[in-house]
Enzyme design. Structure first.
Site: not given
Length: 621
Positions: A233, A415
């Site tokens: 990331y 989510h």
């Protein structure tokens, strides 16, 4: 469907030598597969009618393009195989497993090539499907490679077929490196298989025209070197110009560096809180020790993209505001690189291009959180296959916080963390479930994107929004509690709507006092020795000491289904609207939406229970 015995003829290409063929297949026969354009049934879609594209494998040797026809309730697929060996498998399964998959297979036995609708059993063994629902339209050899065009209805009413629904689809694929004498000789579990996640059923909505005074801003990685590890990331800070006035974002689209299409998994742009008047420049791994701590607070989503998604448009009457007073000048780009082959030396400048206008539209768009509060009082026992937790946005909150005209939801981002398997939000009015806002029956925490809804959902004052998440904790020995940690859980739907209101969070959790009664009950049931009720124990400690048997599991599930809730009807920065929000009763639902009735495609005649034969030109010399 294909008529029995119908075939297309394969023209010759330069064939491998006898030595090469012997080396590859252990045989003295050189086989080569080359295909001449041949329409088998129906008309093939043109390139312009296949607007969606995705690379399936990390090397980019398999590329899928597709088009959705809601009128026909079918998908046209184009599979480009850049390096064909002896065949290819493509299909879908519940979670991307090669077992229990719905497949289409192209293979050769060394003399003849075949195309067939197939399925794999729980051991990965492949079988011919007696109901051939994949319709082969065209086979073609191009300079790029072999192209297969085929068609498949959303639903087939075949128990061996995958039902293509809204939401995430787990695609599976594999390359056959040698001939097989029969389809049944192939076992998917023994092949080099892969998976890719995508939303196949893209919404068929008109694209709004952009204003004439639209500007663009690129937020992208500065030619970074992608780390040679499977998952990275990358965080990058972007500062808006000083004096940047209030604008409306009306569209955004991905920028993916050519050659890295298989590495860039998803990207998001976040805005920092307005009180952060200074953020140090940073561009590096998000888990780096040198990353500024305050970057973690940059969480307001401006844009989100995932593999297979195209440009995102706001409705013509609304735009997402950024810039000007009360808006931070600092943005954070986060790029997820998926590098399973651990490639080295790959440079990347991928990111997101924002389209914005100084001519503000009628409405500001807003983002509201629905679902469960991030709290350990909501937990999932270990060893569960489909445990459901539900969060509420109650009628009291919408009555108080929404404008008289209501709000209009046009997009949604679901989510959870790692245990999430399904997510759904339902709109309830006067006790009646009216419609589904968003649903994903094959949800994956590894594939999250903002999805435009097929139709705008209007929410009135006094309506209820119910968000339920289904979890799987079969691989866990302890209870999984709610929280921010990756091994803790969330259940959230970030809905994008207009006009923007003060309501930013409408979520719930079980009343903490009733949960303590649960722990006392389990304690008494087990002779007062198991559950820690010592002075001021933490809720995670209490859940960790629960003996998870059928009684403790069923009672916890029942508790979540009847106990009163604590409502969080919040403005910015966790400031609640005035009102009584504790010990609120669960909203009553007196009529639920039924499961949709499968639409079986009409069948004029029985489908052939045999593969489509494609003739091969062999070379014995």
């Amino acid at each position: 469907m294909q008529a029995p015995g119908r075939c297309c003829h394969w023209a010759s290409l330069p064939s491998p030598s006898m030595r090469e063929a012997a080396s590859m297949y252990g045989t003295a026969v050189a086989i080569f597969l080359v295909i001449l354009v041949a329409a088998l049934q129906g008309s093939a879609p043109t390139e312009s009618r296949l607007p969606y594209h995705i690379l399936l494998d990390p090397e980019g040797s398999l590329e899928l393009s597709w088009n959705v026809s809601y009128a026909q309730e079918a998908i046209d697929f184009q599979l480009l195989v850049r390096r064909l060996e002896a065949g290819v498998l493509f299909g879908m399964s519940d979670r991307g497993e090669p077992e229990n998959a719905d497949l289409v297979v192209l293979w050769t036995d060394g003399d003849t090539a075949y195309f067939a609708d197939a399925w794999s059993d729980q051991n990965g063994q492949i079988h011919l499907d007696p109901q051939q629902d994949y319709q082969l339209l065209q086979v073609q050899r191009t300079p790029e490679g072999l192209v297969l065009l085929f068609k498949r209805p959303f639903g087939t009413c075949d128990p061996k077929d995958y039902l293509i629904e809204d939401g995430t689809v787990h695609l599976v694929y594999g390359i056959l490196e040698k001939p097989f004498q029969s389809l049944e000789a192939i076992n998917a579990s023994g092949l080099q298989m892969g998976l890719q996640r995508v939303q196949l059923l893209k919404p068929d909505i008109p694209i709004p025209e952009l204003p004439s005074d639209t500007y663009t801003m690129e937020i992208h990685a500065p030619n970074i070197r992608i780390p040679s590890q499977e998952t990275t990331y990358w965080c990058h800070v972007k500062e808006l110009p000083k004096g940047f006035s209030r604008h409306h974002i009306v569209m955004y689209e991905p920028i993916v560096t050519k050659g890295n299409e298989a590495l860039v998994h998803h990207m998001e742009v976040f805005q920092c809180p307005p009180e952060m008047d200074s953020v140090p420049y940073f561009s590096g791994p998000c888990d780096s020790e040198t990353k500024p701590d305050n970057l973690n607070y940059c969480r307001r989503v401006l844009a989100a993209w995932a593999l297979g998604a195209k440009a995102f448009y706001y409705p013509e009457e609304a735009g997402l505001a950024f810039g000007g007073p009360g808006s931070s000048r600092y943005l954070r780009l986060e790029v997820h690189y998926h590098n399973p082959l651990v490639k080295e030396g790959q440079h990347d400048s991928s990111g997101i291009r924002l389209y914005y206008t100084p001519r503000l539209r009628r409405f500001d768009a807003g983002i509201m959180e629905l679902g469960l509060v991030y709290t350990p009082v909501m937990a999932i026992p270990p060893q569960e296959t489909d445990f459901v937790l539900t969060g509420y946005c109650t009628d009291n909150c919408t009555q108080l916080a929404l404008p008289p005209s209501g709000i209009h939801i046009f997009a949604s981002q679901l989510h959870t963390h790692l245990a999430g398997r399904k997510v759904v939000t339902v709109l309830v009015r006067d006790g009646l479930e009216l419609e589904i806002v968003n649903q994903d029956n094959h949800y994956s925490p590894h594939f999250q994107e903002i999805r435009m809804l097929k139709k705008i959902v209007s929410v009135h004052r006094g309506d209820v929004l119910i968000t339920s998440c289904t979890y799987n904790t079969e691989d866990r020995e302890q209870a999984t509690v709610g929280g921010f940690g990756i091994m803790e859980e969330m259940c959230v739907n970030y809905v994008h709507y207009y006009p923007q209101t003060e309501l930013e969070l409408c979520k719930s959790a079980v009343d903490a006092g009733f949960l303590q009664e649960y722990f006392h009950l389990i304690n008494r049931f087990n002779g007062g020795k198991e559950v820690c009720t010592c002075p001021q124990p933490s809720v995670p400690q209490q859940f960790a000491s629960v003996p998870w048997n059928s009684f403790s599991r069923k009672v916890l599930q029942a508790l979540y289904g009847f106990a009163p809730i604590s409502m969080h009807c919040n403005k910015s920065w966790a400031v609640r609207f005035q009102g009584e929000w504790n010990l609120q009763p669960l909203p009553k639902v007196i009529s639920s939406l039924g499961a949709p009735t499968p639409q079986c495609p009409p069948r004029r005649c029985p489908s052939p229970a045999s593969p489509t034969i494609i003739s091969i030109v062999g070379d014995r010399g």
